[in-house]
Design an enzyme around this catalytic site. Structure first.
Site, PDB file in Angstrom:
ATOM      1  N   ASP A 203      -2.457  -4.227  -6.386  1.00 40.81           N
ATOM      2  CA  ASP A 203      -2.346  -3.872  -4.978  1.00 40.81           C
ATOM      3  C   ASP A 203      -0.888  -3.460  -4.841  1.00 40.81           C
ATOM      4  O   ASP A 203       0.008  -4.309  -4.915  1.00 40.81           O
ATOM      5  CB  ASP A 203      -2.651  -5.097  -4.101  1.00 40.81           C
ATOM      6  N   HIS A 204      -0.647  -2.168  -4.677  1.00 42.22           N
ATOM      7  CA  HIS A 204       0.748  -1.723  -4.816  1.00 42.22           C
ATOM      8  C   HIS A 204       1.656  -2.322  -3.742  1.00 42.22           C
ATOM      9  O   HIS A 204       2.870  -2.334  -3.885  1.00 42.22           O
ATOM     10  CB  HIS A 204       0.840  -0.184  -4.863  1.00 42.22           C
TER      11      HIS A 204
ATOM     12  N   HIS B 142      -4.229  -4.656   1.287  1.00 41.23           N
ATOM     13  CA  HIS B 142      -2.821  -4.738   1.695  1.00 41.23           C
ATOM     14  C   HIS B 142      -2.598  -5.715   2.860  1.00 41.23           C
ATOM     15  O   HIS B 142      -1.675  -6.520   2.837  1.00 41.23           O
ATOM     16  CB  HIS B 142      -2.297  -3.361   2.117  1.00 41.23           C
TER      17      HIS B 142
HETATM   18  C1  BG6 Z   1      -3.256   3.145  -0.176  1.00 45.38           C
HETATM   19  C2  BG6 Z   1      -4.317   3.652   0.751  1.00 45.38           C
HETATM   20  O1  BG6 Z   1      -3.710   2.031  -0.882  1.00 45.38           O
HETATM   21  O2  BG6 Z   1      -2.119   2.782   0.574  1.00 45.38           O
HETATM   22  C3  BG6 Z   1      -3.802   4.811   1.570  1.00 45.38           C
HETATM   23  O3  BG6 Z   1      -5.439   4.068  -0.012  1.00 45.38           O
HETATM   24  C4  BG6 Z   1      -2.532   4.433   2.279  1.00 45.38           C
HETATM   25  O4  BG6 Z   1      -4.780   5.260   2.498  1.00 45.38           O
HETATM   26  C5  BG6 Z   1      -1.538   3.841   1.301  1.00 45.38           C
HETATM   27  O5  BG6 Z   1      -1.999   5.600   2.880  1.00 45.38           O
HETATM   28  C6  BG6 Z   1      -0.324   3.294   2.019  1.00 45.38           C
HETATM   29  O6  BG6 Z   1       0.634   2.934   1.069  1.00 45.38           O
HETATM   30  P1  BG6 Z   1       2.177   3.104   1.360  1.00 45.38           P
HETATM   31  O7  BG6 Z   1       2.863   2.581   0.155  1.00 45.38           O
HETATM   32  O8  BG6 Z   1       2.405   4.548   1.611  1.00 45.38           O
HETATM   33  O9  BG6 Z   1       2.422   2.287   2.586  1.00 45.38           O
END
Ligand code: BG6
Length: 512
Positions: free
Chosen positions: A185-186, A248
């Site tokens: 989960d980044h 997230h």
């Molecule tokens: C991703 C989603 O996991 O996270 C996207 O699939 C979203 O829809 C993105 O835009 C948001 O990540 P960050 O790092 O740009 O906040």
């Protein structure tokens, strides 16, 4: 800087090596790690994909991705020339045993060349439909067998619902042990998300007040200014609940609400996080409307004031799509720390501006001892953990306005990452890929956590799947979401307007 000394020889295999994620995220992150001298000396990348492509053509494409997405900007020729020979291409069908036999032979030959055993990291950067297939083939080819040296990395979505998540976890578990599986989960790779733990548990100041006695309510906002862009095909089958909330948002909730960990051990931290999900009061199927709201953006304006189209007019989106692009929830945790404290969560696309933050609203003082005229502008203290785009922490509290009269005014105390540290924050993928190579699973989702999050959200998934929305689109692009989000709030509670680290949280800035 992450030290390369801590890493052992590694062969990094990317399934979907000619795809977008590899081009946009994985290779730029690996290149940036190389720039920081954070890759092991013995390091190889094998990009596996179906299309016909030579090493040189692949490298040219990846070079262009690095030039666009590397944290260091355009790659210097010398740096690229050092990095490029580490990359090789292998053409192969993901559903043919011969692909895995060839891969096994390549890994073995690389190890012979190095004269040492190497970690084999299998990264699934493919469409999710292959997530359940690749692990089976790896298992059958004997490539998962070595518990210490073989690892598999999988990106969200982990399943489409609880049933499919259970099935996927079972497939992974059939070939790999949990300690070999890294579910990304980044959000967990973001510095400011990790800093929530440091802030809470490395300072004795906040933990004593981090509970129902002092905290009135918590809001967690992940607002995006962008629409779905070119991802309509994927997004129209996912929606905000699956795309953002299940992963997230739940991670943020866990970090804000978890009990202190006893040690920095991966499983200890993950146990404490999963306890939070177990404590969330179940959303009863017949009680969805009072605790959850969904929305979809219509035409409106982007942050620059330009006209933008509505979700249903986006590329690859059904013209009458019932998919939600906004979700807000009110959750309660049934435990000693948080009983009856509402956690309000909201996330959406095409909102007024990009902002991810946690706002902790403290209770009012038990007794107002200042004269009423002194405290006309009085507000309870508020703490904001700002995750992006600005990274920092702001505490709003009361101070005496200068002068002979006693007058109280809200003021801010602020910490900004950029202002306090001269080290740039690495991209989340750099952190996560380095941790996979090191074998540290702290920032990755364990099977039970993924399943607990799905279990929690299934009543919503089912209820919203059964009853199509009648009012979509119900918020204009460029707003703060549908009007009905107000209905989630208890009297006196508010959705705060996202903080600007350069502005003030002390002044009442309320989103509607
Ligand atoms: C991703 C989603 O996991 O996270 C996207 O699939 C979203 O829809 C993105 O835009 C948001 O990540 P960050 O790092 O740009 O906040």
């Amino acid at each position: 800087m992450k030290s390369a000394d801590q890493l052992e020889p590694t062969v990094f295999v990317i399934f979907g090596g000619a795809g977008d994620l590899t081009w946009r995220k994985l290779i730029p992150a690996l290149f940036d790690l190389a720039q920081d001298r954070s890759l092991p000396a013995q390091f190889a990348i094998i990009a596996v994909d179906r299309i016909k492509l030579g090493d040189d053509a692949l490298r040219r494409r990846l070079h262009e991705g690095i030039n666009r997405f590397s944290r260091f900007g355009k790659a210097k020729a010398a740096a690229w020339n050092r990095f490029a020979p580490h990359i090789r291409y292998q053409q192969g069908d993901f559903q043919k045993p011969s692909t895995y036999a060839a891969l096994g032979a390549q890994c073995a030959s690389q190890e012979r060349q190095w004269g040492t055993k190497a970690h084999r990291i299998f990264y699934m950067a493919t469409p999710p439909s292959l997530f359940g297939e690749i692990p089976k083939y790896l298992g059958r080819a004997g490539l998962a067998r070595d518990r210490k040296w073989a690892r598999i990395v999988i990106e969200k979505p982990i399943g489409y619902d609880l049933e499919t998540a259970l099935a996927l976890n079972a497939t992974l578990a059939a070939s790999f042990e949990e300690s070999q599986i890294f579910r990304i989960d980044h959000y967990l790779g973001k510095e400011t998300v990790q800093n929530i733990l440091a802030f809470r548990f490395a300072n004795p100041l906040f933990e004593p007040v981090w509970n129902r006695r002092y905290i009135d309510y918590v809001t967690i906002t992940v607002a995006e200014a962008e629409g779905v862009g070119h991802r309509g095909g994927y997004y129209d089958h996912a929606g905000a609940l699956r795309d953002m909330v299940q992963n997230h948002m739940m991670q943020l909730l866990c970090l804000v609400a978890m009990e202190p960990m006893v040690s920095f051990d991966a499983d200890e931290i993950r146990n404490k996080k999963v306890d939070v999900l177990h404590a969330v009061r179940p959303i009863l199927p017949n009680a969805v409307p009072p605790c959850a709201v969904r929305g979809q953006y219509g035409p409106g304006e982007d942050t620059g004031g330009g006209k933008v189209r509505g979700y249903r007019e986006e590329e690859n989106v059904a013209p009458n799509s019932p998919t939600e692009t906004f979700v807000a929830l009110r959750l309660f945790l049934d435990n000693w720390r948080w009983q009856d404290v509402p956690f309000y969560l909201r996330t959406g696309k095409r909102l007024r501006r990009q902002a991810s933050e946690v706002s902790i609203q403290f209770r009012a003082v038990p007794h107002q001892s200042f004269p009423p005229e002194a405290s006309l502008a009085w507000q309870p203290s508020r703490l904001v953990l700002s995750i992006q785009p600005e990274e920092g922490i702001v505490l709003g509290f009361q101070a005496k306005y200068p002068g002979p009269k006693v007058r109280l005014r809200p003021v801010d105390m602020r910490f900004s990452y950029r202002g306090s540290f001269d080290a740039p924050s690495p991209d989340a993928y750099e952190t996560l890929l380095w941790d996979v190579m090191k074998g540290d699973a702290t920032l990755f989702m364990r099977a039970d956590q993924v399943e607990a999050a799905w279990r929690l959200l299934m009543p919503l998934v089912d209820a919203w799947g059964d009853i199509p929305p009648v009012d979509f689109p119900n918020y204009p692009a460029g707003g703060w979401g549908p009007e009905c989000v107000q209905e989630l709030l208890a009297p006196g509670h508010r959705w705060p307007l996202p903080t600007e680290l350069t502005g003030s949280i002390a002044k009442p800035r309320i989103s509607r």
